[in-house]
Design a protein around this motif. Structure first.
Motif, short mmCIF file in Angstrom:
data_model
loop_
_atom_site.label_atom_id
_atom_site.label_comp_id
_atom_site.label_asym_id
_atom_site.label_seq_id
_atom_site.Cartn_x
_atom_site.Cartn_y
_atom_site.Cartn_z
N ALA A 28 -0.09 0.30 7.99
CA ALA A 28 0.67 0.54 6.77
C ALA A 28 0.69 2.02 6.42
CB ALA A 28 0.09 -0.27 5.61
N ALA A 29 -0.43 2.68 6.58
CA ALA A 29 -0.50 4.11 6.29
C ALA A 29 0.36 4.90 7.28
CB ALA A 29 -1.94 4.60 6.34
N ALA A 30 0.36 4.50 8.53
CA ALA A 30 1.12 5.21 9.56
C ALA A 30 2.63 5.00 9.41
CB ALA A 30 0.67 4.77 10.94
N THR A 31 3.03 3.80 8.97
CA THR A 31 4.46 3.49 8.87
C THR A 31 4.99 3.72 7.46
OG1 THR A 31 4.01 1.17 8.40
CG2 THR A 31 4.37 1.78 10.71
N GLU A 32 4.13 4.21 6.57
CA GLU A 32 4.51 4.47 5.18
C GLU A 32 5.02 3.22 4.47
OE1 GLU A 32 7.07 7.86 5.05
OE2 GLU A 32 5.58 9.15 5.97
N ALA A 33 4.33 2.11 4.69
CA ALA A 33 4.66 0.87 3.99
C ALA A 33 4.31 1.01 2.51
CB ALA A 33 3.89 -0.29 4.61
N TYR A 67 -5.65 -1.50 -5.01
CA TYR A 67 -5.45 -2.91 -4.70
C TYR A 67 -5.60 -3.69 -6.00
CZ TYR A 67 -10.51 -3.70 -4.82
OH TYR A 67 -11.82 -3.77 -5.22
N GLU A 68 -5.02 -4.87 -6.01
CA GLU A 68 -5.03 -5.72 -7.19
C GLU A 68 -5.46 -7.12 -6.77
OE1 GLU A 68 -0.92 -5.54 -7.97
OE2 GLU A 68 -0.95 -3.44 -8.51
N VAL A 69 -6.01 -7.84 -7.71
CA VAL A 69 -6.26 -9.25 -7.49
C VAL A 69 -5.18 -9.97 -8.29
CG1 VAL A 69 -7.91 -11.13 -7.73
CG2 VAL A 69 -8.71 -8.83 -7.18
N ASP A 70 -4.29 -10.64 -7.59
CA ASP A 70 -3.14 -11.28 -8.21
C ASP A 70 -3.59 -12.39 -9.15
OD1 ASP A 70 -0.71 -12.36 -8.87
OD2 ASP A 70 -0.03 -12.62 -6.81
N PRO A 71 -3.35 -12.25 -10.47
CA PRO A 71 -3.80 -13.27 -11.42
C PRO A 71 -3.06 -14.60 -11.27
CG PRO A 71 -2.50 -11.60 -12.55
CD PRO A 71 -2.67 -11.14 -11.14
N SER A 72 -1.86 -14.57 -10.75
CA SER A 72 -1.10 -15.82 -10.60
C SER A 72 -1.43 -16.53 -9.29
CB SER A 72 0.40 -15.53 -10.68
OG SER A 72 0.80 -14.72 -9.60
N ASN A 73 -2.07 -15.81 -8.35
CA ASN A 73 -2.43 -16.40 -7.07
C ASN A 73 -3.73 -15.77 -6.61
OD1 ASN A 73 -2.66 -17.39 -4.50
ND2 ASN A 73 -0.62 -16.80 -3.85
N GLU A 74 -4.83 -16.46 -6.83
CA GLU A 74 -6.15 -15.92 -6.50
C GLU A 74 -6.37 -15.74 -5.00
OE1 GLU A 74 -9.14 -18.31 -8.30
OE2 GLU A 74 -8.27 -18.14 -10.29
N GLY A 75 -5.55 -16.34 -4.18
CA GLY A 75 -5.71 -16.27 -2.74
C GLY A 75 -4.90 -15.15 -2.11
N ARG A 76 -4.52 -14.15 -2.90
CA ARG A 76 -3.66 -13.07 -2.40
C ARG A 76 -4.16 -11.74 -2.98
NH1 ARG A 76 0.74 -11.33 -5.19
NH2 ARG A 76 2.17 -10.06 -4.05
N ILE A 77 -4.25 -10.72 -2.10
CA ILE A 77 -4.68 -9.39 -2.54
C ILE A 77 -3.59 -8.39 -2.16
CG2 ILE A 77 -6.42 -7.58 -2.32
CD1 ILE A 77 -8.34 -9.80 -1.33
N PRO A 78 -2.81 -7.91 -3.14
CA PRO A 78 -1.82 -6.89 -2.85
C PRO A 78 -2.47 -5.50 -2.81
CG PRO A 78 -1.31 -8.06 -4.90
CD PRO A 78 -2.65 -8.50 -4.45
N VAL A 79 -2.16 -4.73 -1.77
CA VAL A 79 -2.70 -3.38 -1.62
C VAL A 79 -1.50 -2.44 -1.67
CG1 VAL A 79 -4.05 -1.82 -0.17
CG2 VAL A 79 -4.56 -4.27 -0.16
N ARG A 80 -1.48 -1.54 -2.67
CA ARG A 80 -0.36 -0.61 -2.88
C ARG A 80 -0.62 0.70 -2.16
NH1 ARG A 80 3.38 -3.79 -5.24
NH2 ARG A 80 2.39 -5.15 -6.75
N PHE A 81 0.43 1.25 -1.55
CA PHE A 81 0.32 2.49 -0.80
C PHE A 81 1.05 3.66 -1.42
CE2 PHE A 81 -1.37 -0.39 2.18
CZ PHE A 81 -2.22 0.35 2.96
N ARG A 82 1.97 3.48 -2.33
CA ARG A 82 2.66 4.61 -2.96
C ARG A 82 2.69 4.48 -4.44
NH1 ARG A 82 8.01 5.72 0.51
NH2 ARG A 82 7.21 4.99 2.45
#
Length: 82
Positions: A28-33, A67-82
């Protein structure tokens, strides 16, 4: 661009989990996701705790914004890059 990593098939092998998380963060860091979605699942929370501990490591922490812990879905961790 969003990348997704589902850890359900890897939940029994700690080395594979570590490798998969590192690879997707580096890619993700290399492809600028913009976003990586890591899906550890709900379960007992052991896999999620392991992923959060990995994201706290200095060599990975410098590659993403937050990164965030999604309150609507505890089984998902979104990691933000920008």
């Amino acid at each position: 661009m969003t990348l997704t990593l589902d850890l359900h098939p890897l939940f029994r092998n700690e080395r594979d989990i570590d490798r998969a998380v590192r690879q997707i963060i580096f890619r993700a860091a290399a492809t600028e996701a913009d976003l990586v979605e890591i899906i550890p699942g709900k379960g007992r929370g052991q896999l999620k705790a392991r992923v959060l501990a990995m994201l706290g490591q200095p060599q990975l922490k410098k590659l993403y914004v937050r990164y965030e812990v999604d309150p609507s879905n505890e089984g998902r961790i979104p990691v933000r890059f920008r």
